[in-house]
Design a protein around this motif. Structure first.
Motif, short mmCIF file in Angstrom:
data_model
loop_
_atom_site.label_atom_id
_atom_site.label_comp_id
_atom_site.label_asym_id
_atom_site.label_seq_id
_atom_site.Cartn_x
_atom_site.Cartn_y
_atom_site.Cartn_z
N LEU A 25 0.84 -1.21 0.00
CA LEU A 25 0.00 0.00 0.00
C LEU A 25 0.87 1.25 0.00
O LEU A 25 0.58 2.22 -0.70
CB LEU A 25 -0.92 0.01 1.23
CG LEU A 25 -2.13 -0.92 1.20
CD1 LEU A 25 -2.85 -0.87 2.55
CD2 LEU A 25 -3.08 -0.52 0.09
N ARG A 26 1.93 1.22 0.79
CA ARG A 26 2.84 2.37 0.85
C ARG A 26 3.50 2.63 -0.49
O ARG A 26 3.76 3.79 -0.86
CB ARG A 26 3.90 2.14 1.92
CG ARG A 26 4.82 3.33 2.16
CD ARG A 26 5.84 3.01 3.22
NE ARG A 26 6.72 1.92 2.79
CZ ARG A 26 7.66 1.38 3.57
NH1 ARG A 26 7.81 1.78 4.81
NH2 ARG A 26 8.42 0.39 3.10
N SER A 27 3.74 1.59 -1.26
CA SER A 27 4.39 1.74 -2.57
C SER A 27 3.43 2.19 -3.66
O SER A 27 3.86 2.44 -4.78
CB SER A 27 5.06 0.41 -2.97
OG SER A 27 4.07 -0.58 -3.21
N GLY A 28 2.12 2.26 -3.34
CA GLY A 28 1.17 2.78 -4.31
C GLY A 28 0.17 1.77 -4.83
O GLY A 28 -0.76 2.14 -5.56
N ALA A 48 -8.40 -5.01 8.83
CA ALA A 48 -8.22 -3.56 8.85
C ALA A 48 -7.35 -3.09 7.69
O ALA A 48 -7.59 -2.04 7.10
CB ALA A 48 -7.60 -3.13 10.19
N VAL A 49 -6.32 -3.88 7.34
CA VAL A 49 -5.47 -3.52 6.20
C VAL A 49 -6.28 -3.56 4.91
O VAL A 49 -6.16 -2.69 4.03
CB VAL A 49 -4.25 -4.46 6.11
CG1 VAL A 49 -3.45 -4.19 4.84
CG2 VAL A 49 -3.36 -4.28 7.33
N ASP A 54 -9.30 -0.55 0.57
CA ASP A 54 -10.56 -0.15 -0.08
C ASP A 54 -10.79 1.35 0.07
O ASP A 54 -11.21 2.02 -0.89
CB ASP A 54 -11.73 -0.92 0.54
CG ASP A 54 -11.70 -2.40 0.18
OD1 ASP A 54 -11.10 -2.74 -0.85
OD2 ASP A 54 -12.28 -3.19 0.95
N ALA A 55 -10.54 1.89 1.27
CA ALA A 55 -10.77 3.31 1.51
C ALA A 55 -9.84 4.17 0.67
O ALA A 55 -10.25 5.20 0.11
CB ALA A 55 -10.59 3.63 3.00
N LEU A 56 -8.58 3.76 0.56
CA LEU A 56 -7.62 4.52 -0.25
C LEU A 56 -8.01 4.48 -1.72
O LEU A 56 -7.94 5.50 -2.42
CB LEU A 56 -6.22 3.95 -0.07
CG LEU A 56 -5.51 4.26 1.26
CD1 LEU A 56 -4.22 3.47 1.37
CD2 LEU A 56 -5.24 5.75 1.39
N ALA A 57 -8.43 3.31 -2.21
CA ALA A 57 -8.84 3.21 -3.62
C ALA A 57 -10.05 4.09 -3.89
O ALA A 57 -10.11 4.78 -4.92
CB ALA A 57 -9.15 1.75 -3.95
N TYR A 58 -11.02 4.10 -2.97
CA TYR A 58 -12.22 4.92 -3.15
C TYR A 58 -11.87 6.41 -3.12
O TYR A 58 -12.32 7.19 -3.96
CB TYR A 58 -13.23 4.59 -2.05
CG TYR A 58 -14.47 5.45 -2.09
CD1 TYR A 58 -15.46 5.23 -3.03
CD2 TYR A 58 -14.64 6.48 -1.17
CE1 TYR A 58 -16.61 6.01 -3.06
CE2 TYR A 58 -15.77 7.28 -1.19
CZ TYR A 58 -16.75 7.02 -2.14
OH TYR A 58 -17.87 7.82 -2.16
#
Length: 284
Positions: A25-28, A48-49, A54-58
């Motif tokens: 996730l940190r790498s994008g 939770a991860v 999902d939240a970051l993608a949205y």
């Protein structure tokens, strides 16, 4: 010891998966999904991860949609300015046509200026040091003052303007400058889509201990689903690009200002057939 090492290895495996997912996730990467297995506590960590992914993608999808809508809104006046400027530079437009071309260029430049200012204000709203000067405001007087301006603008556009003042004083706790910005933003959003002869209404009242401002119109309105996302930046633009011609920045800014002043704003259908935006502020 052997049993202890075996149990530790079994427990560490899903945790290593969660760590690898967080690194991805940190790498994008946003397609990371980790199997939720193991004891309940470890499964909760991996879950939770996954929820974070999902939240970051949205969120990033919403940002892309907003940037695309703003880019389109900027491109339209820029194209007009560039086209007319080239006509002037090439000598295509001369004589009596020059003043009219100048007025078009000025109008489109002002439109660009308003959009850029709205974007800057929207960015400032997220800052902790965004300043508000909350004081006692007579809502009826402020809206009546704004009504003088919007009455003239509606007359120029062939739109019917109506004011519905309250029976008595309506004191509200707000920042006068920001509150006027809210009124102007809602009225401008309505006037942009109103056909000739349709009404634009500014109403003020007290309701259940709150100071209420209502902006209603007789325009095309929105669908029931779209009223729920009316204040999300860029959403309406992607759905009503041709019909409304708005970048979705103004309503998002209005929502942020009202929220900062401790009030609430809602969108819904109006009795006039179009949209209704209702702002509720604390009475002072």
């Amino acid at each position: 010891l052997a049993v202890g090492f075996a149990v530790a290895a079994l427990l560490a495996r899903p945790l290593r998966g969660a760590v690898a997912g967080a690194v991805a996730l940190r790498s994008g990467r946003r397609d990371v999904r980790i199997p939720e297995r193991g004891p309940a506590e470890i499964a909760a960590v991996t879950g939770a991860v996954n929820e974070l992914a999902d939240a970051l993608a949205y969120s990033e999808g919403r940002q892309r949609t907003f940037l695309l809508s703003v880019s389109h809104e900027l491109r339209t006046p820029l194209t007009a300015v560039r086209g007319f400027a080239e006509s002037l530079a090439d000598g295509v437009v001369t004589g009596d046509e020059v003043p009219e071309v100048g007025r078009v260029v000025l109008r489109e430049a002002e439109r660009l200026g308003r959009l850029v200012e709205d974007l800057m204000e929207l960015a400032r709203l997220q800052a902790d040091d965004f300043r508000l000067d909350l004081t006692r405001v007579e809502l009826g007087a402020l809206v009546a003052e704004a009504g003088e301006v919007w009455s003239a603008r509606c007359a120029a556009a062939g739109v019917e303007f109506r004011a519905e003042p309250a029976d008595g004083p309506v004191p509200a706790l707000a920042d006068p400058r920001r509150l006027r910005q809210v009124v102007d933003g809602l009225a401008d959003n309505a006037l942009r889509v109103l056909p000739a002869g349709a009404p634009l209404v500014l109403a003020v009242r007290r309701e259940h201990g709150a100071a209420v401002l209502e902006v209603r119109d007789g325009g095309p309105g929105l669908s029931a689903e779209d009223y729920r996302v009316a204040f999300a930046p860029g959403v309406l633009h992607s759905r009503y690009r041709e019909r409304r011609g708005a970048g979705g920045v103004g309503l998002a800014l209005v929502h942020g200002l009202v929220d900062r002043m401790g009030g609430r704003i809602e969108a819904g259908p109006a009795a006039e057939g179009g949209a209704r935006f209702t702002v509720r502020l604390r009475c002072s």
